[in-house]
Design an enzyme around this catalytic site. Structure first.
Site, PDB file in Angstrom:
ATOM      1  N   PRO A 107       0.822  -1.209   0.000  1.00  0.00           N
ATOM      2  CA  PRO A 107       0.000   0.000   0.000  1.00  0.00           C
ATOM      3  C   PRO A 107       0.861   1.266   0.000  1.00  0.00           C
ATOM      4  O   PRO A 107       1.939   1.291   0.607  1.00  0.00           O
ATOM      5  CB  PRO A 107      -0.833  -0.112   1.278  1.00  0.00           C
ATOM      6  CG  PRO A 107      -0.238  -1.211   2.078  1.00  0.00           C
ATOM      7  CD  PRO A 107       0.626  -2.042   1.192  1.00  0.00           C
ATOM      8  N   GLY A 111       3.894   3.318   5.330  1.00  0.00           N
ATOM      9  CA  GLY A 111       4.971   2.937   6.246  1.00  0.00           C
ATOM     10  C   GLY A 111       5.632   1.621   5.900  1.00  0.00           C
ATOM     11  O   GLY A 111       6.492   1.152   6.647  1.00  0.00           O
ATOM     12  N   LEU A 112       5.249   1.014   4.778  1.00  0.00           N
ATOM     13  CA  LEU A 112       5.832  -0.288   4.422  1.00  0.00           C
ATOM     14  C   LEU A 112       6.867  -0.174   3.303  1.00  0.00           C
ATOM     15  O   LEU A 112       7.280  -1.179   2.719  1.00  0.00           O
ATOM     16  CB  LEU A 112       4.735  -1.289   4.033  1.00  0.00           C
ATOM     17  CG  LEU A 112       3.714  -1.623   5.127  1.00  0.00           C
ATOM     18  CD1 LEU A 112       2.743  -2.700   4.654  1.00  0.00           C
ATOM     19  CD2 LEU A 112       4.387  -2.071   6.416  1.00  0.00           C
ATOM     20  N   GLY A 113       7.276   1.044   2.964  1.00  0.00           N
ATOM     21  CA  GLY A 113       8.399   1.212   2.035  1.00  0.00           C
ATOM     22  C   GLY A 113       8.023   1.122   0.570  1.00  0.00           C
ATOM     23  O   GLY A 113       8.858   0.741  -0.263  1.00  0.00           O
ATOM     24  N   SER A 114       6.788   1.498   0.222  1.00  0.00           N
ATOM     25  CA  SER A 114       6.345   1.328  -1.172  1.00  0.00           C
ATOM     26  C   SER A 114       7.234   2.099  -2.153  1.00  0.00           C
ATOM     27  O   SER A 114       7.589   1.575  -3.216  1.00  0.00           O
ATOM     28  CB  SER A 114       4.883   1.752  -1.338  1.00  0.00           C
ATOM     29  OG  SER A 114       4.731   3.114  -1.011  1.00  0.00           O
ATOM     30  N   ALA A 116      10.454   3.076  -1.936  1.00  0.00           N
ATOM     31  CA  ALA A 116      11.791   2.485  -2.098  1.00  0.00           C
ATOM     32  C   ALA A 116      11.692   1.162  -2.854  1.00  0.00           C
ATOM     33  O   ALA A 116      12.537   0.858  -3.707  1.00  0.00           O
ATOM     34  CB  ALA A 116      12.440   2.272  -0.736  1.00  0.00           C
ATOM     35  N   ALA A 117      10.654   0.369  -2.560  1.00  0.00           N
ATOM     36  CA  ALA A 117      10.509  -0.930  -3.238  1.00  0.00           C
ATOM     37  C   ALA A 117      10.222  -0.727  -4.721  1.00  0.00           C
ATOM     38  O   ALA A 117      10.754  -1.443  -5.581  1.00  0.00           O
ATOM     39  CB  ALA A 117       9.398  -1.736  -2.575  1.00  0.00           C
ATOM     40  N   ASP A 158      15.071   2.713   4.738  1.00  0.00           N
ATOM     41  CA  ASP A 158      14.103   1.996   3.893  1.00  0.00           C
ATOM     42  C   ASP A 158      14.795   1.371   2.686  1.00  0.00           C
ATOM     43  O   ASP A 158      14.616   0.182   2.396  1.00  0.00           O
ATOM     44  CB  ASP A 158      12.994   2.947   3.404  1.00  0.00           C
ATOM     45  CG  ASP A 158      12.026   3.322   4.505  1.00  0.00           C
ATOM     46  OD1 ASP A 158      12.341   3.088   5.684  1.00  0.00           O
ATOM     47  OD2 ASP A 158      10.949   3.855   4.184  1.00  0.00           O
TER      48      ASP A 158
END
Ligand code: MEV
Length: 329
Positions: A107, A111-114, A116-117, A158
Site C-alpha cells: 500500500p 509505512g511499508l516502504g512502497s 523504495a521498493a 528503507d
C-alpha cells in the site's frame, strides 16, 4: 536503443521494528524486510523508436519517460519516472525501447516502504533488460537518491533494508550492519487504511526538534537506547523483552506527535487481545502498526485488529533471511 531480452525484478516491503524518526537524527533503528508484500516489474522490448514507458495497471497510469523531462512536483513522475532517469544516468545509456509493467501489493504511503521498493524493482528490471544488472551495492545509493525526492531528508533505512532484503541495524551514514535473529518471533502488521506521506511527519518532527531541541533530543536518545536493547534481545533470543520495548517506543513516538487516533485504537486493541507489545511502524499518523504475539494468539489478535478498524492484517514470522515464512491473513 534496441533491447534484446525481457526481464523481471521485484522488491519486498519493509517493517521498522524500532527507531523510526529518531534514525533521521542519527540514532540507530532496526528494520526487517516484509516479503508478504512485493513490487514486481516486468520489462518487455518495444518496437524500435517507441522509447521507454512505464505501465501501472493497478493505478491506471502509463508514463512516458524521457531523460530531460523531470517535473519534481509530480508524484507520479517521482514514483515511476524518476527512478528510471536515475538508472539511465548511472548506466550512461540512451533511452531504450522498452515497456515496464508495475504490479504492487504494497500500500502507498503506509509505512511499508512502497516508494523504495518501487524504485528498487524498476531500476533492477531496467538494468536486467539492458544486460547490465545492478548489484545491491550499486543499487542502494540509486534508490536512496529516489528516496530523497520522496522524503527530503530520509535516513536511508528503507532503501537499505529493501535492497539488501535482510534485517538491518542501521545508523545513518554508517556501513550497513546486518544482524542475526536468534529466535523467530511473530508479528501482526495492521493497516489503518489512512495513507500518510512520510515527508510530512519527518518535516513536522524536524520542526518540533528545532523548536525544543533539549526535550525532543532527549526523546531521540531514549529511542536510540531502546533500539540497542532490542538489538541485544533479538540477537540473544530474549523475545520477552521486546513487547515492553515496543510499547515504550510507541509512547515516545506519540510524544513526537506522529501517532493518530487510528494507530492508538489498533495498538490498544492488540494489547487488549493479548499482544505482548504494539507500536506504530514507519512514518506514522496513519499507515501501519505492528504487534508482537504468541503465535497461538495471532488469529484472535488479527480479528481484534480488524474489529478495531484495520483494513488489512498480515501475520509474519520474523526470522533469519534463509528461513522466511510470511502469510497474509
Ligand atoms: C520511514 O520508514 C522511517 C522514518 O524514520 C523516515 C526515515 O528514516 O527516513 C520515519
Amino acid at each position: 536503443m534496441a533491447v534484446t531480452k525481457p526481464a523481471q525484478a521485484s522488491a519486498p516491503g519493509k517493517i521498522i521494528l524500532f527507531g523510526e524518526h529518531a534514525v533521521v537524527h542519527g540514532q540507530p533503528a532496526i528494520a526487517v524486510p516484509l516479503n508478504a508484500v512485493q513490487v514486481t516489474v516486468t520489462a518487455d522490448p518495444a518496437s524500435p523508436g517507441s522509447g521507454l514507458s512505464v505501465h501501472a495497471p493497478d493505478v491506471g497510469h502509463t508514463l512516458r519517460v524521457t531523460p530531460d523531462h523531470d517535473p519534481a512536483d509530480d508524484p507520479l513522475h517521482n514514483a515511476l519516472g524518476y527512478p528510471l532517469q536515475v538508472a539511465l544516468r548511472a548506466l550512461d545509456v540512451p533511452v531504450p525501447d522498452l515497456v515496464l509493467t508495475v504490479r504492487s501489493t504494497i500500500p502507498i504511503a503506509s509505512g511499508l516502504g512502497s516508494g523504495a521498493a518501487l524504485a528498487a524493482a524498476l531500476i533492477r528490471a531496467l538494468g536486467s533488460a539492458l544486460d547490465c544488472p545492478f548489484d545491491n551495492e550499486t543499487l542502494n545509493p540509486l534508490v536512496y537518491e529516489v528516496e530523497k525526492r520522496h522524503h527530503g531528508t530520509p535516513s536511508g533505512i528503507d532503501n537499505t533494508v529493501i535492497v539488501t532484503n535482510q534485517p538491518v541495524y542501521f545508523v545513518k551514514d554508517q556501513p550497513i550492519q546486518p544482524f542475526t535473529i536468534a529466535r523467530p518471533f511473530t508479528l501482526l502488521v495492521a493497516d489503518t487504511g489512512r495513507s500518510s506521506p512520510t515527508h510530512i511527519t519527518v518535516g513536522d518532527v524536524r520542526k518540533l526538534f528545532e523548536a525544543e531541541p533539549d526535550r525532543i533530543g532527549a526523546i531521540f536518545t531514549h529511542i536510540g537506547s531502546l533500539v540497542d536493547i532490542a538489538r541485544w534481545a533479538i540477537e540473544s533470543g530474549t523475545i520477552g523483552v521486546l513487547g515492553p520495548l515496543m510499547d515504550t517506543n510507541h509512547a515516545l513516538l506519540r510524544d513526537l506527535t506522529v501517532s493518530s487516533d487510528e494507530l492508538e485504537r489498533l495498538c490498544h486493541a492488540a494489547r487488549q487481545a493479548g499482544a505482548w507489545g504494539a507500536k506504530l511502524s514507519g512514518g506514522g499518523r496513519g499507515g501501519n502498526m505492528i504487534a508482537l504475539a504468541d503465535p497461538a494468539q495471532a488469529k484472535p489478535i488479527a480479528e481484534a485488529l480488524r474489529q478495531a478498524g484495520a483494513v488489512n492484517v498480515i501475520t509474519t514470522v520474523v526470522t533469519s533471511p534463509e528461513d522466511t515464512d510470511q502469510t497474509p491473513g
